[in-house]
Design an enzyme around this catalytic site. Structure first.
Site, mmCIF file in Angstrom:
data_model
loop_
_atom_site.group_PDB
_atom_site.id
_atom_site.type_symbol
_atom_site.label_atom_id
_atom_site.label_comp_id
_atom_site.label_asym_id
_atom_site.label_seq_id
_atom_site.Cartn_x
_atom_site.Cartn_y
_atom_site.Cartn_z
ATOM 1 N N SER A 227 -103.035 36.037 28.202
ATOM 2 C CA SER A 227 -101.491 35.708 27.585
ATOM 3 C C SER A 227 -100.535 34.454 28.056
ATOM 4 O O SER A 227 -101.279 33.232 28.351
ATOM 5 C CB SER A 227 -100.689 36.413 26.987
ATOM 6 O OG SER A 227 -100.862 36.285 25.947
ATOM 7 N N GLN A 273 -99.977 29.801 16.335
ATOM 8 C CA GLN A 273 -98.501 29.586 17.478
ATOM 9 C C GLN A 273 -99.486 27.178 17.303
ATOM 10 O O GLN A 273 -100.438 27.360 17.865
ATOM 11 C CB GLN A 273 -99.139 29.889 18.163
ATOM 12 C CG GLN A 273 -97.853 29.281 19.692
ATOM 13 C CD GLN A 273 -97.546 30.347 20.825
ATOM 14 O OE1 GLN A 273 -98.515 30.921 21.300
ATOM 15 N NE2 GLN A 273 -96.332 30.276 20.392
ATOM 16 N N GLU A 281 -90.115 28.538 21.810
ATOM 17 C CA GLU A 281 -89.821 29.956 21.999
ATOM 18 C C GLU A 281 -90.170 30.002 23.500
ATOM 19 O O GLU A 281 -89.377 31.422 24.106
ATOM 20 C CB GLU A 281 -92.055 30.848 21.757
ATOM 21 C CG GLU A 281 -92.353 32.071 22.334
ATOM 22 C CD GLU A 281 -92.961 32.413 21.857
ATOM 23 O OE1 GLU A 281 -93.763 31.967 20.676
ATOM 24 O OE2 GLU A 281 -93.269 33.577 22.424
ATOM 25 N N TRP A 325 -102.689 34.504 15.347
ATOM 26 C CA TRP A 325 -101.861 33.464 16.369
ATOM 27 C C TRP A 325 -102.202 32.289 17.587
ATOM 28 O O TRP A 325 -101.489 31.856 17.478
ATOM 29 C CB TRP A 325 -100.334 34.612 16.243
ATOM 30 C CG TRP A 325 -99.565 34.337 16.826
ATOM 31 C CD1 TRP A 325 -99.033 34.099 18.373
ATOM 32 C CD2 TRP A 325 -98.218 33.461 16.469
ATOM 33 N NE1 TRP A 325 -97.410 33.337 18.814
ATOM 34 C CE2 TRP A 325 -97.254 32.954 17.206
ATOM 35 C CE3 TRP A 325 -98.353 32.515 15.135
ATOM 36 C CZ2 TRP A 325 -96.472 32.060 17.345
ATOM 37 C CZ3 TRP A 325 -97.363 31.647 15.183
ATOM 38 C CH2 TRP A 325 -95.492 31.136 16.419
ATOM 39 N N HIS A 361 -104.582 43.159 22.775
ATOM 40 C CA HIS A 361 -104.333 42.222 23.388
ATOM 41 C C HIS A 361 -104.491 42.251 25.210
ATOM 42 O O HIS A 361 -103.134 42.781 25.070
ATOM 43 C CB HIS A 361 -103.210 41.069 22.573
ATOM 44 C CG HIS A 361 -102.412 40.574 23.784
ATOM 45 N ND1 HIS A 361 -103.422 38.911 23.308
ATOM 46 C CD2 HIS A 361 -100.711 40.148 23.461
ATOM 47 C CE1 HIS A 361 -102.687 38.363 24.069
ATOM 48 N NE2 HIS A 361 -101.064 38.353 23.667
HETATM 49 C C1 MCU Z 1 -100.744 34.086 23.170
HETATM 50 O O1 MCU Z 1 -99.911 33.876 24.421
HETATM 51 C C2 MCU Z 1 -98.469 34.781 24.313
HETATM 52 C C3 MCU Z 1 -97.950 33.900 22.843
HETATM 53 O O2 MCU Z 1 -97.919 32.146 23.165
HETATM 54 C C4 MCU Z 1 -96.769 33.932 21.991
HETATM 55 O O3 MCU Z 1 -96.224 33.245 21.270
HETATM 56 C C5 MCU Z 1 -96.560 35.362 21.958
HETATM 57 O O4 MCU Z 1 -95.389 35.368 21.997
HETATM 58 O O5 MCU Z 1 -96.725 35.730 23.709
HETATM 59 C C6 MCU Z 1 -98.313 35.999 24.270
HETATM 60 C C7 MCU Z 1 -97.604 36.562 24.906
HETATM 61 O O6 MCU Z 1 -97.978 36.248 26.103
HETATM 62 O O7 MCU Z 1 -98.324 38.265 25.001
HETATM 63 C C8 MCU Z 1 -97.992 38.476 26.372
#
Ligand code: MCU
Length: 412
Positions: A227, A273, A281, A325, A361
């Site tokens: 992520s 996103q 963010e 997203w 996720h």
């Molecule tokens: C995919 O990474 C992020 C994403 O860019 C954000 O918008 C979201 O809030 O969090 C994701 C993440 O890091 O989840 C653990």
């Protein structure tokens, strides 16, 4: 934490007379000619242009310099990589500082690292979990102090990197916080992704210094994260050529996604996103990027060119289509374009993109095990005969990659 997600079926994709989504044509084509052939002959690279250049709504050509000269051979490619790196630093990621003075010590499973420059020093440590056996072992540097969210294959050590200690990423108020900024100043241009990549480079410096104690082979290092930390692993692989295998997991927008594809999706009814949202963010990017997020067609790069910096080293990208997203279409299209970097270098086997759903996720699906094991086998464990090449999605995306890539792929 789960990202905010909105699931929108691909049937809501922009409609065109054919059922295949087509990219808009470029508002201005990339200037051609001007340099008269190769730009990198004799080791002299073209200067990085000081201005942005023409706006382009398709994905910029990896094989044409910003000034218009074509990339025709490996010398040119090395120059183009240097240009792409400079462009990313200037417009999106911030400056990657030069190597500081590094010292290191190893005790128990803790590798302690000190970096000094400009009369200041910072120290941080990483935990090394080794397999049994005598080594030397390859290792995967894993972002986050909680352990890798991919199953690390046997025979490979894991190095836990608490990246938030180097650059904080709580929210927009994290700007300039963390050990990177203690060393380089809180107003340094680097965003967190660059600060963390700098930290990864210091870990490899330290592994080179302590090789006989750690028994980790610094020439066989992988990097992973999921992520937001997947974005981080991707940038580390791009900025640090000593990384042999880059394993970004569910990196989404700002990682495997392209800004232009996300903007195009959102203009057509999706909720992905995008650049505008991401800079509000968190502090992953340089403040310099804020100037471009409302018109990403101005950017002389997109994230398929982040892959230009990794190629031809090993790269296996894992994505999860269950979260719109993250850019289910954007990462597929962007990495489809990115794959052409490896094609030009005759290195398609070193590139993997795999989009598999049906899991939470950052929870690794067993359907990707054989692909991950193959990449690790070939690029970290040294089994050169392993078959690795992969480009797949388990979705019906109905997306035309070629319409976003109106450039030809040379043989370099
Ligand atoms: C995919 O990474 C992020 C994403 O860019 C954000 O918008 C979201 O809030 O969090 C994701 C993440 O890091 O989840 C653990």
């Amino acid at each position: 934490a789960q990202p905010t997600t909105t699931l929108i079926s691909t049937t809501k994709a922009p409609t065109s007379s054919s059922s295949t989504a087509a990219a808009p044509s470029p508002t201005t084509s990339v200037p051609s000619g001007g340099g008269g052939g190769g730009g990198g002959g004799g080791g002299v690279c073209p200067n990085v242009p000081s201005s942005l250049g023409a706006s382009v709504s398709t994905l910029p050509d990896p094989f044409t310099f910003a000034g218009g000269q074509k990339v025709t051979n490996r010398d040119d490619w090395a120059c183009r990589q240097a240009e792409i790196k400079a462009i990313f630093e200037k417009y999106e990621l911030g400056t990657l500082p030069a190597k500081p003075t590094v010292s290191a010590s190893y005790s128990g499973s803790t590798l302690s690292i000190t970096a000094s420059t400009g009369g200041k020093s910072i120290s941080f440590s990483v935990t090394i979990n080794k397999p049994s056996g005598s080594g030397p072992f390859p290792a995967i540097i894993s972002y986050g102090s909680y352990g890798a969210s991919i199953p690390v294959p046997s025979g490979v050590a894991t190095i836990l990197f608490n990246n938030d200690d180097i650059a904080a990423q709580t929210d927009g108020s994290s700007r300039g916080k963390g050990k990177f900024y203690d060393l380089h100043g809180s107003s340094h241009s680097a965003g967190a992704l660059t600060a963390w990549a700098w930290g990864v480079s210091r870990i490899i410096d330290a592994l080179e210094l302590t090789k006989s104690q750690t028994n980790i082979d610094p020439a066989r290092i992988g990097v992973t994260g999921c992520s937001r930390n997947g974005k981080g692993a991707f940038v580390a692989g791009a900025f640090e050529p000593r990384i042999a295998l880059t394993l970004p997991q569910e990196s989404g927008a700002g990682g495997a996604g392209c800004w232009r594809l996300e903007a195009w999706q959102n203009a057509n009814g999706y909720n992905v996103q995008d650049a505008k949202e991401i800079v509000g963010e968190n502090v992953w990017f340089s403040p310099a990027f804020n100037s471009y997020v409302n018109n990403v067609n101005q950017l002389p790069f997109d994230h398929h060119l982040l892959v230009s910096l990794v190629a031809p080293r090993g790269l296996y990208i894992m994505e999860n289509p269950d979260f719109e997203w993250l850019g289910k279409i954007s990462t597929y299209g962007c990495m489809g374009a990115a794959r052409k970097n490896y094609q030009a270098l005759g290195a398609l086997e070193a590139f993997g993109y795999s989009q598999v759903g049906g899991h939470n996720h950052c929870s690794f699906p067993s359907a990707q095990s054989s692909e991950l094991n193959a990449f690790v086998s070939k690029y970290l464990l040294g089994n050169s005969g392993t078959t690795t090449e992969v480009f797949r999605t388990d979705q019906n995306l109905n997306f035309n990659i070629e319409s976003w890539c109106p450039w030809s792929v040379p043989t370099l």
